[in-house]
Write an enzyme that holds these catalytic residues in place. Structure first.
Site, PDB file in Angstrom:
ATOM      1  N   ASP B 152      33.856-148.729  48.275  1.00 30.29           N
ATOM      2  CA  ASP B 152      33.432-149.685  47.249  1.00 30.29           C
ATOM      3  C   ASP B 152      33.441-151.121  47.747  1.00 30.29           C
ATOM      4  OD1 ASP B 152      32.606-150.156  44.524  1.00 30.29           O
ATOM      5  OD2 ASP B 152      34.480-151.282  44.349  1.00 30.29           O
ATOM      6  N   HIS B 232      29.014-148.453  38.901  1.00 23.67           N
ATOM      7  CA  HIS B 232      28.518-149.631  38.167  1.00 23.67           C
ATOM      8  C   HIS B 232      27.004-149.836  38.225  1.00 23.67           C
ATOM      9  CE1 HIS B 232      29.033-151.093  42.235  1.00 23.67           C
ATOM     10  NE2 HIS B 232      30.326-151.294  42.107  1.00 23.67           N
ATOM     11  N   ASP B 305      35.312-151.349  36.464  1.00 20.67           N
ATOM     12  CA  ASP B 305      35.292-152.118  37.725  1.00 20.67           C
ATOM     13  C   ASP B 305      36.259-153.312  37.617  1.00 20.67           C
ATOM     14  OD1 ASP B 305      34.773-152.955  40.269  1.00 20.67           O
ATOM     15  OD2 ASP B 305      32.751-153.697  39.869  1.00 20.67           O
TER      16      ASP B 305
END
Lengths: 311, 430
Positions: B152, B232, B305
């Site tokens: 990520d 996301h 997130d």
């Protein structure tokens, strides 16, 4: 402390939040200073010039303007300061704030840096160019110059040519001149002129074709083209840029015969503009520099004298 | 230890459950649901007017420990999660050092168990150090408790590496999670590319920088038959790609954040870095598209997130400030706005917060029925409050929602049959 960008805040962060009344006040004040020598209204005041980005023209212009009004200036530039040592912008500002200054002029490569400073000090902040965002004193001096030659800005056709995408001069002029009633034509290669610029308003036209943009223009404003853009593949070569976008005498024939030619500098002759055009009687490039001092005096006077901080 | 939740609205969209009743918990399990279980005294919680749902699971959280404890710790992060109604969170591996081995994975899981707030399911790095070069120890991390793999914040630009990761992870039945961003297209950008970025003079991150990677990843998942999860998701184009891929049976799932559902690029004002995150707040049309994609199930889950940063890091020039905002404590009321506006049903919202994330990541929980794990979220959909990050439980305060009047709040968060957080624990309004 007033918030930045509020109409009565004593800052000049950009053209966008500036009310028309203050634009007129600055332009009128500059004209007044031109007619008669300015009084030393800033005697005893100290102006901080916080220049995070190299600049000769703008910094000198502010220095001269401040001194003509009687103010003292302190310059902080890269290499001369803790900027080099990695201190954050706010920490630098907190340190300098303690040194009895009456106003801060900020030049920075990051868009919005003057806004960050303004939110943390209680003295006027003037944006002397932030990233790709705005350069309000440049636009004001350009408007002042155009007005001196044309009397009015309303109804004029102004072509702004070059690297519009990265230009804070283009953005501030676009905002100011369209608000004063001009038709603004933005022109450059498609890679440096995104279609979203049309969202700026009805007075804005976009063109990738130089002749089209120059056709019948009253004002031809040429922007600097940086050769780094070539390395970033915004255009293939200097030769291709010159072939398509260099403002030459032949191309100037599309503009009105009495059109004026402007350039915010620094100017590279033979690239974005030919030497003949830069030195022609139509060119007002040197006058822009003189008017820059007048406008900066007017801005300093308006912010530091007319807007004395509230007790 | 027994616990009885009395007179709540029992709500599990996956089981088509929606009626008023009681829930009996025994040890870490739901023993049964009933219409009127006679009980009183300690261990009985009155849930009148409250919704009792399967525990919320956040698939995307940055707990910052080890390495960045000044931003957040496993303790503060899991307490913030519990306060937001989350019974479990997936912890992203971009810690210092990167969570790319079994030992680091095991440490995070153990630390969270010791603390006993929200559960933590570690996500391991796809590649060593998340450098995108060599596969990390995916098998070992799975045995140590990792439930998925992601680099990520650092997308795997090398498609061959991602393909191998997908193939390898599929042996363990876990997803590869992609932060979809073509780094060449987004280079130097600090907000969504559009009229607003031009106006602010900020370099843009185009929608295509996300969608191009989503398209690539879908092709790789399709070819390998493995499971790709899009983190996301923020653009209309990505939503279209995922919808079409699902229709032809590709194993692709996706999550969306509350902020991408609520805000758009026009909300970026005054260079407020609390509006800077990656992916950035997109255009208004993108926002409409991701809302629609959440409503129709193209987007499976809501994930925050949650990305804490210290004040001095965010108080910088916009293009220098780090990406990311906190979100655990505001997620529920923000997404409930979509119910209020009629855009998404309450059933879909609760599913996207609980059952759906459990299902797609193959996690325990996510059900409200006899025998299920007693991870439950009890919330009041109409409680009004004003969000002040300074009073939150996260260590950081970087939220664009400071000062917002919110509606909806978790009242009891129950993990393994134990109440780990109650709204009464919140300090009184000052």
């Amino acid at each position: 402390m007033p918030l930045p960008d509020q109409p009565h805040a004593p800052h000049l962060l950009g053209i966008e939040p500036l009310p028309l009344s203050r634009i007129e006040a600055i332009l009128d004040r500059a004209a007044q200073f031109q007619r008669q020598p300015p009084p030393r209204t800033l005697a005893g005041k100290r102006l901080l010039l916080l220049f995070y980005e190299a600049s000769t023209r703008t910094r000198t212009s502010f220095e001269v303007a401040a001194r003509r009004l009687g103010a003292e200036t302190v310059s902080v530039t890269p290499g001369s300061s803790s900027i080099e040592k990695g201190e954050s912008l706010l920490d630098t500002v907190y340190t300098l704030r303690a040194m009895a200054i009456d106003g801060i002029v900020v030049r920075h490569s990051s868009s919005g840096a003057p806004h960050l400073v303004a939110a943390h000090v209680d003295v006027p902040v003037i944006n002397a160019g932030d990233g790709m965002h705005e350069h309000p004193t440049q636009a004001l001096l350009d408007a002042f110059t155009i007005r001196r030659h044309r009397g009015t800005i309303a109804g004029l056709r102004v072509a702004i040519i070059g690297d519009v995408l990265h230009s804070r001069v283009a953005r501030s002029n676009l905002l100011l001149l369209s608000r004063l009633g001009a038709e603004v034509r933005l022109c450059g290669p498609r890679t440096l002129l995104p279609p979203e610029f049309a969202a700026y308003g009805d007075h804005v036209r976009l063109s990738w074709d130089l002749e089209d943009a120059l056709n019948g223009a009253d004002v031809v404003m040429v922007l600097r083209i940086q050769m780094e853009r070539m390395k970033e593949s915004f255009f293939p070569s200097e030769a291709e840029y010159v072939a398509r976008y260099s403002v030459t005498p032949a191309r100037m024939r599309a503009a009105r015969p009495d059109a004026i030619v402007m350039h915010p500098g620094p100017m590279i002759r033979g690239v974005e503009i030919s030497a003949e055009v830069a030195d022609s009687p139509q060119s007002v490039i040197r006058e822009q520099v003189e008017n820059g001092v007048l406008i900066r005096m007017a801005v300093l006077h308006e912010l530091l004298v007319c807007h004395e901080p509230h007790p | 230890m027994n616990l009885i939740l009395k007179n709540g609205r029992l709500f599990d969209p996956q089981l088509s459950l929606d009626r008023v009743g009681d829930v009996v918990l025994q040890d870490d399990r739901v023993r049964g649901l009933g219409p009127d279980i006679a009980a009183s005294g300690p261990g009985v919680i009155d849930c009148t007017g409250l919704i009792i749902a399967p525990g919320f699971i956040d698939l995307h959280v940055h707990l910052r420990e080890p390495g960045f404890e000044y931003k957040e710790t496993i303790e503060t992060g899991t307490r913030a999660a519990a306060a937001g109604g989350f019974t479990a969170v997936c912890a992203m591996p971009n810690t210092q050092p990167v969570t790319d081995n079994a030992g680091a994975t095991e440490h995070i899981a153990r630390r969270a168990r010791e603390l006993g707030h929200a559960r933590v399911y570690p996500i391991g790095a796809i590649t060593e150090g998340s450098r995108g070069e060599r596969l990390a120890a995916i098998g070992g991390m799975c045995q140590a408790g990792a439930v998925g793999f992601s680099d990520d914040g650092r997308p795997v630009m090398n498609a061959q590496i991602l393909r191998r990761a997908l193939e390898y992870a599929s042996m363990y039945g876990v997803p590869v999670i992609e932060h979809a961003e073509d780094l060449n297209l987004s280079a130097g950008g600090s907000m969504h590319a559009g009229a607003r970025s031009l106006q602010l003079g900020l370099r843009g991150i185009s929608s295509a920088s996300e969608a191009a990677m989503v398209a690539r990843d879908i092709l790789l998942a399709e070819e390998s038959g493995a499971h790709i999860h899009i983190a996301h998701l923020s653009t209309a184009a990505s939503a279209r790609l995922v919808r079409a891929a699902k229709a032809r049976g590709v194993r692709v799932t996706a999550e969306v954040t509350p902020h991408h559902l609520i805000l758009c690029d026009e909300d970026v004002v005054d260079y407020d870095t609390n509006f800077k995150m990656n992916p950035p707040l997109r255009g208004a049309a993108d926002r409409e598209a991701v809302i629609a994609a959440l409503a129709d199930g193209t987007i499976d889950a809501i994930a925050t997130d949650h990305a804490p940063h210290a004040g001095h890091e965010k108080q910088q020039e916009f293009d220098r400030a780090p990406f990311g905002i906190i979100g655990l404590e505001t997620a529920l009321p923000l997404v409930l706005r979509l119910v209020e506006s009629g855009r998404v049903s309450l059933a879909r919202i609760v599913d996207a917060l609980s059952s759906s994330p459990a299902r797609i990541f193959n996690l325990r929980g996510g059900r409200l029925e006899a025998g299920a794990l007693a991870d439950l979220t009890v919330f009041d959909p109409s409680r009004e409050w004003i969000y002040d990050p300074a009073r939150g439980l996260s260590k950081s305060r970087n939220s664009p929602f400071a000062g917002w009047r919110l509606r909806g709040a978790a009242v009891h968060t129950i993990v393994g049959g134990r109440v780990v957080w109650s709204a009464t624990a919140r300090p009184p309004e000052s």
